[in-house]
Design a protein around this motif. Sequence first.
Motif, mmCIF file in Angstrom:
data_model
loop_
_atom_site.group_PDB
_atom_site.id
_atom_site.type_symbol
_atom_site.label_atom_id
_atom_site.label_comp_id
_atom_site.label_asym_id
_atom_site.label_seq_id
_atom_site.Cartn_x
_atom_site.Cartn_y
_atom_site.Cartn_z
ATOM 1 N N GLY A 262 0.781 -1.224 0.000
ATOM 2 C CA GLY A 262 0.000 0.000 0.000
ATOM 3 C C GLY A 262 0.814 1.276 0.000
ATOM 4 O O GLY A 262 2.043 1.270 -0.068
ATOM 5 N N LEU A 263 0.062 2.375 0.108
ATOM 6 C CA LEU A 263 0.634 3.702 -0.054
ATOM 7 C C LEU A 263 1.544 4.058 1.114
ATOM 8 O O LEU A 263 1.355 3.589 2.238
ATOM 9 C CB LEU A 263 -0.503 4.727 -0.167
ATOM 10 C CG LEU A 263 -1.421 4.524 -1.379
ATOM 11 C CD1 LEU A 263 -2.646 5.433 -1.287
ATOM 12 C CD2 LEU A 263 -0.671 4.762 -2.688
ATOM 13 N N ILE A 264 2.530 4.896 0.813
ATOM 14 C CA ILE A 264 3.368 5.454 1.865
ATOM 15 C C ILE A 264 2.771 6.801 2.264
ATOM 16 O O ILE A 264 1.684 7.162 1.817
ATOM 17 C CB ILE A 264 4.847 5.564 1.412
ATOM 18 C CG1 ILE A 264 4.973 6.366 0.111
ATOM 19 C CG2 ILE A 264 5.411 4.158 1.225
ATOM 20 C CD1 ILE A 264 6.415 6.541 -0.368
ATOM 21 N N GLU A 265 3.469 7.570 3.119
ATOM 22 C CA GLU A 265 2.843 8.788 3.644
ATOM 23 C C GLU A 265 2.720 9.899 2.611
ATOM 24 O O GLU A 265 1.725 10.601 2.544
ATOM 25 C CB GLU A 265 3.608 9.283 4.868
ATOM 26 C CG GLU A 265 3.459 8.327 6.045
ATOM 27 C CD GLU A 265 3.886 8.941 7.344
ATOM 28 O OE1 GLU A 265 3.019 9.182 8.199
ATOM 29 O OE2 GLU A 265 5.102 9.181 7.505
ATOM 30 N N LYS A 266 3.764 10.059 1.823
ATOM 31 C CA LYS A 266 3.707 11.081 0.773
ATOM 32 C C LYS A 266 4.630 10.682 -0.367
ATOM 33 O O LYS A 266 5.553 9.880 -0.165
ATOM 34 C CB LYS A 266 4.104 12.447 1.339
ATOM 35 C CG LYS A 266 5.489 12.514 1.974
ATOM 36 C CD LYS A 266 5.769 13.964 2.350
ATOM 37 C CE LYS A 266 7.240 14.270 2.501
ATOM 38 N NZ LYS A 266 7.889 13.794 3.705
ATOM 39 N N PRO A 267 4.377 11.202 -1.577
ATOM 40 C CA PRO A 267 5.226 10.818 -2.701
ATOM 41 C C PRO A 267 6.690 11.149 -2.417
ATOM 42 O O PRO A 267 6.993 12.197 -1.852
ATOM 43 C CB PRO A 267 4.695 11.683 -3.854
ATOM 44 C CG PRO A 267 3.294 12.020 -3.474
ATOM 45 C CD PRO A 267 3.298 12.121 -1.977
ATOM 46 N N THR A 268 7.555 10.217 -2.777
ATOM 47 C CA THR A 268 8.987 10.387 -2.549
ATOM 48 C C THR A 268 9.693 10.339 -3.899
ATOM 49 O O THR A 268 9.688 9.305 -4.560
ATOM 50 C CB THR A 268 9.510 9.250 -1.641
ATOM 51 O OG1 THR A 268 8.757 9.285 -0.427
ATOM 52 C CG2 THR A 268 10.970 9.408 -1.319
ATOM 53 N N ARG A 382 -0.069 14.604 0.126
ATOM 54 C CA ARG A 382 -0.090 13.650 1.241
ATOM 55 C C ARG A 382 -0.870 12.439 0.790
ATOM 56 O O ARG A 382 -1.828 12.553 0.033
ATOM 57 C CB ARG A 382 -0.821 14.245 2.454
ATOM 58 C CG ARG A 382 -0.194 15.475 3.031
ATOM 59 C CD ARG A 382 0.316 15.198 4.455
ATOM 60 N NE ARG A 382 1.610 15.819 4.629
ATOM 61 C CZ ARG A 382 2.702 15.189 5.059
ATOM 62 N NH1 ARG A 382 2.644 13.916 5.373
ATOM 63 N NH2 ARG A 382 3.838 15.824 5.205
ATOM 64 N N LEU A 383 -0.507 11.270 1.275
ATOM 65 C CA LEU A 383 -1.244 10.065 0.904
ATOM 66 C C LEU A 383 -1.991 9.490 2.099
ATOM 67 O O LEU A 383 -3.198 9.469 2.139
ATOM 68 C CB LEU A 383 -0.290 9.045 0.294
ATOM 69 C CG LEU A 383 0.359 9.526 -1.021
ATOM 70 C CD1 LEU A 383 1.584 8.718 -1.373
ATOM 71 C CD2 LEU A 383 -0.658 9.478 -2.156
ATOM 72 N N ARG A 384 -1.257 9.040 3.101
ATOM 73 C CA ARG A 384 -1.928 8.543 4.314
ATOM 74 C C ARG A 384 -0.919 8.543 5.450
ATOM 75 O O ARG A 384 0.275 8.370 5.233
ATOM 76 C CB ARG A 384 -2.479 7.125 4.116
ATOM 77 C CG ARG A 384 -1.399 6.087 3.848
ATOM 78 C CD ARG A 384 -1.911 4.679 4.125
ATOM 79 N NE ARG A 384 -0.941 3.675 3.710
ATOM 80 C CZ ARG A 384 -1.032 2.384 3.979
ATOM 81 N NH1 ARG A 384 -2.045 1.922 4.670
ATOM 82 N NH2 ARG A 384 -0.112 1.540 3.569
#
Length: 515
Positions: A262-268, A382-384
């Motif tokens: 799944g998704l990380i906290e924010k795009p890197t 932000r993602l999650r």
Amino acid sequence: MNTQSRRSFLKTTAVVTSTLLFARAAQIQTFTPTGFPEPPDLPLTRLPDGTLRGEITAQVTRTPVDGQTVELYTYNGHFPGPTLRAREGDTLEIHFTNRLPEPTSLHWHGLHISPDIDNPLLEVKPGETHTYTFTVPRGSAGTLWYHPHIHKTVANQVHKGLGGLFIIEGPLDQTPGLKDIATHVLVLKDLHSQNGKVPQPNMLDLMNGMEGSTLLVNGRVNPTLTPTTSPVRLRVLNSSNARYYRLSIPGQVLHLIGTDLGLIEKPTPTTELLLAPGERSEILVAFSGPGTFQLQNLPYDRGLMTMNSMSSTPPDPKMDGMQGMDMKGMDMKDMDMKDMDMNGMEGMHHMGMGQGTKAAGPEVLMTFRVPEGLPEVALPVRLRPIRPLGVFQAFPDRLFELGEDMRTMQFLINGRSFDEDPLVVTVKKDQVEVWDVVNRSDMDHPFHLHTYPFQVVSRNGVKEPFLAFKDTVNVRPGERVRLRVKFADFTGLTVFHCHLLEHEDLGMMGVLKVE
Ligand code: C2O
Ligand code: CU
Ligand code: CU
């Protein structure tokens, strides 16, 4: 509601649902630009109680690959296998039939369900059917996959073509920032074929893991994708037995948005991305402008063994039972490979003797043709939020040492082989533990744990740059990877192993007992 009206109500619901499913599929179709091959979705039927029912058959299929027809193992005739798509909370009922001439099974790689259902030791005999019924847990959205899991034959069955994506969509995928971005799947796999068949592995294939010279994305050589939005979202799976992919699109930034689970906290942002066997990544690519761009695989040194490195440790005479090999009394140092007549040694030439398959330069995986005036979508900020599992701990609860024994051709965890004296680790349900995985060998090993997602804390004491849920982590020679794992929700027996599948088959697997 009386029985009659209840029945017709259910019937109507079923019809409406399947129409909706059809509409959804049709919409995805129009979004898919012509020409780019993606595995078909596994058809699912909604039963009256809401369960989604699907059929998967493992079979032998003559499949066109790179201009040749190769006898592969497939799911429902597709290579790669059909994509299973579900949503968090869905209940799936998958009827699995084995039409192969050998036992096989399905493993739901990355899925947090009871090991009684995702049983890594279950065998489905030829001609038999097994039903896997499970509910996709909340919070498990991500790019997962399914593949066979019969110890000692996993490598062969996966190399021959078995494996498919299991995409779980969650509420975040429906938020404006993400749902407007066109999404595609990239199943990376290499194939070694000869005269329309996948040959038996030779000794180096077993030690290093089978690599094929044909690099495939969704079963095709260098397919072309014409994106319909910028950025485009790519869900990438490394379903190769042993090949590592160091991905790059020269001149472009890859925005990593998700890892295995799944998704990380924010795009890197990054310029290259390493995917070890079994790992997945989700990336956004916002192309700098119209034009043609290549997705490349850059060279990566994973410490491949060579005939020379093997000859420094003479083979052990007690090494019998290895399929396709008879090393007794052989002195590797004096061997002339051309004259060698060993069972399973044919195909050795493709190894580029003495240097494995390590490519000298970048290899092209696929091409993007970016048109003028692509609809632009803003990159999400932000993602999650991801909370760390557990708290700081100076010392690990357990140590796992990855090793090898060249004399017996075994790959080991804490000096133990799954075949002789398996390492059994007993933990308490719902507890968090800190594990150190140390690689004491000369080659990379992707360490994989079933059922329970983990977070990588640090590598060689250096804090991991971001939090992510993973199920597979690469461990380089000499490296110490620290991870945290919570044995949430389920008791039972499951396994952890090297996801370089030949190593798993050669014993690099242990048992986890959660009580
Ligand atoms: Cu994907 Cu036990 O493996
Ligand atoms: Cu797994
Ligand atoms: Cu390994």
